[in-house]
Write a protein that holds these residues in place. Structure first.
Motif, PDB file in Angstrom:
ATOM      1  N   GLN A 192       0.818  -1.210   0.000  1.00 42.61           N
ATOM      2  CA  GLN A 192       0.000   0.000   0.000  1.00 42.61           C
ATOM      3  C   GLN A 192       0.852   1.260   0.000  1.00 42.61           C
TER       4      GLN A 192
ATOM      5  N   ARG B 248      -2.964   5.139   1.097  1.00 39.90           N
ATOM      6  CA  ARG B 248      -3.864   3.996   1.263  1.00 39.90           C
ATOM      7  C   ARG B 248      -3.681   3.374   2.646  1.00 39.90           C
ATOM      8  N   TYR B 249      -2.446   3.292   3.098  1.00 41.10           N
ATOM      9  CA  TYR B 249      -2.149   2.773   4.437  1.00 41.10           C
ATOM     10  C   TYR B 249      -2.865   3.635   5.478  1.00 41.10           C
TER      11      TYR B 249
ATOM     12  N   HIS C   3      -6.845   3.202   5.387  1.00 44.12           N
ATOM     13  CA  HIS C   3      -7.279   1.943   6.002  1.00 44.12           C
ATOM     14  C   HIS C   3      -7.118   2.008   7.522  1.00 44.12           C
TER      15      HIS C   3
ATOM     16  N   TRP D 295      -3.230  -4.138   7.135  1.00 46.61           N
ATOM     17  CA  TRP D 295      -3.975  -5.258   7.701  1.00 46.61           C
ATOM     18  C   TRP D 295      -3.047  -6.420   8.054  1.00 46.61           C
TER      19      TRP D 295
END
Length: 567
Positions: free
Chosen positions: A61, A65-66, A69, A171
């Motif tokens: 990511q 994006r990291y 999330h 994740w």
């Protein structure tokens, strides 16, 4: 001060240094996604999580994006916790029949545990059901800690990678840290606590007879399981209102030592992990050395002042050190050491009341938090906060040698310096701004139990603790009000995520850079000079909060006096 007290401090530091490398190597294996001895048993569980959730753990990511999330994950956890606390009266595992929390207290508590702050405007044994303690709160002790470690991994990749667009998978990082580190260690830790006398039961209370023959009701619950991750994850939220001063949370001198060690264990291990990640373990040891200089200085001052005692009592022919607010079974040395450990990390657990410390003895815990919780700091948060200071330090060093600064093979340019300053500036701006507001408004002035300078210190300590995501308190502030629950909740959220977002941007920027080998003009970042510079930069920036805070006290008193006259 006694020889026994100094031996305790020396033993603590010695054991801590001994576990730094083993913990760092285990964390490095999780950072790289390599197999550990636990994978044979827990590997299927990890893969099952990915399959059920549709997550691809190999997806790399970008920092944006990291961050998205991470924010969605924490936002959903906050909402879940708020709903559980508001619906507490309707849910099972509530043997004492506690009602729902008020809107403002549920909001404050949900934000507190989501941000790894664990500030408590309530007494746990008189407010929370067993289900709330386990599902609404303890789950955060795991996941907020795992989030902090995952974020540290992301920044490590920023320094370690070359010309890359990604910084890992949020994740995968959170899942691995929870499954292969936090959960197994907490199980063993909880069993140790149970063997030491800490309760672990779904019963709500037990009736006993005292030595005087009087009936007394003692609160019980699943204490050991919460206590273990509370310390290991630098959370600090106690099952009981007295926290680790309560004999059911911290019954013996051995449990006290283990609790202090567990607060620092992951934080010091991450310094070694950073060194391994960038291919030079001396870099990690240099950071740990700077942390230990600050820690030992704070411990020495606190122990010295608490041992010296209160001069007012000495004048009344009452000799000895300051035992007010301390447990006799721990004494001055263990209490002083615990206070510095818990505020040097973003833990907030206490085995003594900081509000009863001497003036300078209580100043050190406050100052530790105002440094940004980087003297070891919270799990993950401490090391990524310290690396932001390292970016500033190497920038200053670059100015001295007259060339573009470099750190662990990456050129530090204006973008990284601006982002680091932005992240670090959040702490003093929010602490001082919110303290100033609370110190002049009637709703804020109604909170402190003490008036004058000490009452102001209670307000300043509360907002410092909230923004620094620590959670400890001076215990003289009535915080369960709409004003303080709301203000402190906002402070905790800003203090957590307004630092994380610029930090992740730094990670993304560094990951995209090429490797720059050290040259004759490079400033060395592993020796005594570098350690001294790091310590100096941390102290100077910490002064941005500390010194204005001292000035705010008399200003607030004057404004409050004027306001009183006008009203």
């Amino acid at each position: 001060m006694t020889v026994q007290g100094w031996l305790l401090i020396a033993a603590f530091v010695g054991i801590l240094l001994a576990i730094t490398k083993p913990m760092g190597l285990w964390l490095f294996a999780l950072y790289e996604g390599r197999r550990t001895p636990l994978h044979s048993a827990l590997g299927p569980v990890e893969r099952g999580f990915y399959k059920l959730s549709g997550i691809n753990p190999d997806e790399d990511q970008s920092w944006r994006r990291y961050a998205v999330h991470m924010l969605i994950f924490n936002g959903m956890l906050l909402l879940l916790t708020y709903v559980l606390l508001r619906a507490q009266a309707l849910l099972p595992l509530n043997p004492l029949g506690y009602g729902a929390l008020s809107e403002h207290l549920a909001f404050n508590t949900a934000v507190s545990f989501t941000t790894n702050t664990n500030w408590q405007s309530y007494g746990g044994e008189s407010t929370m059901s067993n289900l709330s303690q386990m599902l609404a709160l303890t789950i955060h002790n795991f996941l907020s800690a795992a989030t902090g470690i995952a974020l540290a991994f992301a920044l490590f990749r920023g320094f370690a990678r070359r010309s890359a667009s990604g910084i890992g998978n949020f994740w995968a990082d959170v899942t691995r840290v929870t499954l292969y580190l936090l959960l197994p260690v907490s199980i063993v830790y909880a069993l140790f606590l149970i063997a030491s006398g800490v309760p672990q039961t779904l019963a709500g209370s037990v009736d006993v007879s005292t030595l005087e023959g009087i009936k007394q009701t003692l609160a019980l619950g699943p204490v050991a399981s919460q206590e273990a991750i509370k310390m290991l994850g630098t959370n600090g939220g106690g099952f009981f209102n007295a926290n680790s001063a309560h004999p059911f949370e911290n019954p013996t001198a051995l449990t006290n030592l283990v609790q202090m060690l567990s607060i620092f264990a992951i934080g010091v291990g991450l310094t070694y992990t950073f060194g391994k990640a960038v291919g030079n373990t001396r870099q990690g040891w240099a950071i740990l050395a700077a942390m230990m200089v600050l820690f030992l200085a704070g411990t020495t001052i606190t122990y010295w002042q608490e041992s010296a005692g209160n001069p007012v009592l000495h004048a009344l022919a009452v000799p000895g050190g300051n035992m007010e607010g301390k447990e006799v079974r721990f004494g001055i040395a263990a209490s002083s050491l615990f206070s510095v450990v818990t505020t040097a990390a973003s833990c907030g657990a206490v085995n003594a009341m900081h509000d009863s410390f001497t003036a300078l003895g209580g100043l050190i815990p406050l100052f530790n938090m105002q440094l940004g919780e980087v003297v070891v700091g919270g799990v993950g948060a401490g090391i990524y906060g310290f690396l932001l200071f390292a970016i500033l330090a190497v920038f200053v060093a670059g100015l001295m040698v007259g060339r573009t600064p470099e750190y662990v093979g990456k050129k530090i340019e204006s973008r990284e310096v601006k982002l680091a300053v932005l992240a670090i500036a959040v702490l003093p701006l929010i602490i001082l701004g919110m303290t100033a507001i609370a110190a002049v408004l009637p709703a804020g002035l109604a909170g402190p139990l003490n008036k004058g300078p000490h009452g102001f210190s209670e307000i300043l300590y509360a907002f410092t603790s909230a923004v620094a995501n620590n959670g400890s308190a001076f215990a003289g502030l009535t915080a369960n009000t709409p004003f303080y629950d709301g203000m402190l909740g906002v402070a905790m959220w800003l203090g957590r995520f307004f630092i994380i977002i610029p930090m992740l941007a730094v990670a993304g920027s560094l990951a995209a850079k090429k490797y720059t080998p050290a040259s004759a003009g490079s400033f060395p970042t592993t020796g005594l000079l570098w350690t001294g510079l790091l310590v100096g930069i941390v102290l100077i920036v910490g002064g941005l909060t500390f010194l204005p805070g001292l000035a705010l006290g008399p200003i607030a008193d004057h404004l409050a006096m004027i306001s009183g006259k006008l009203s």
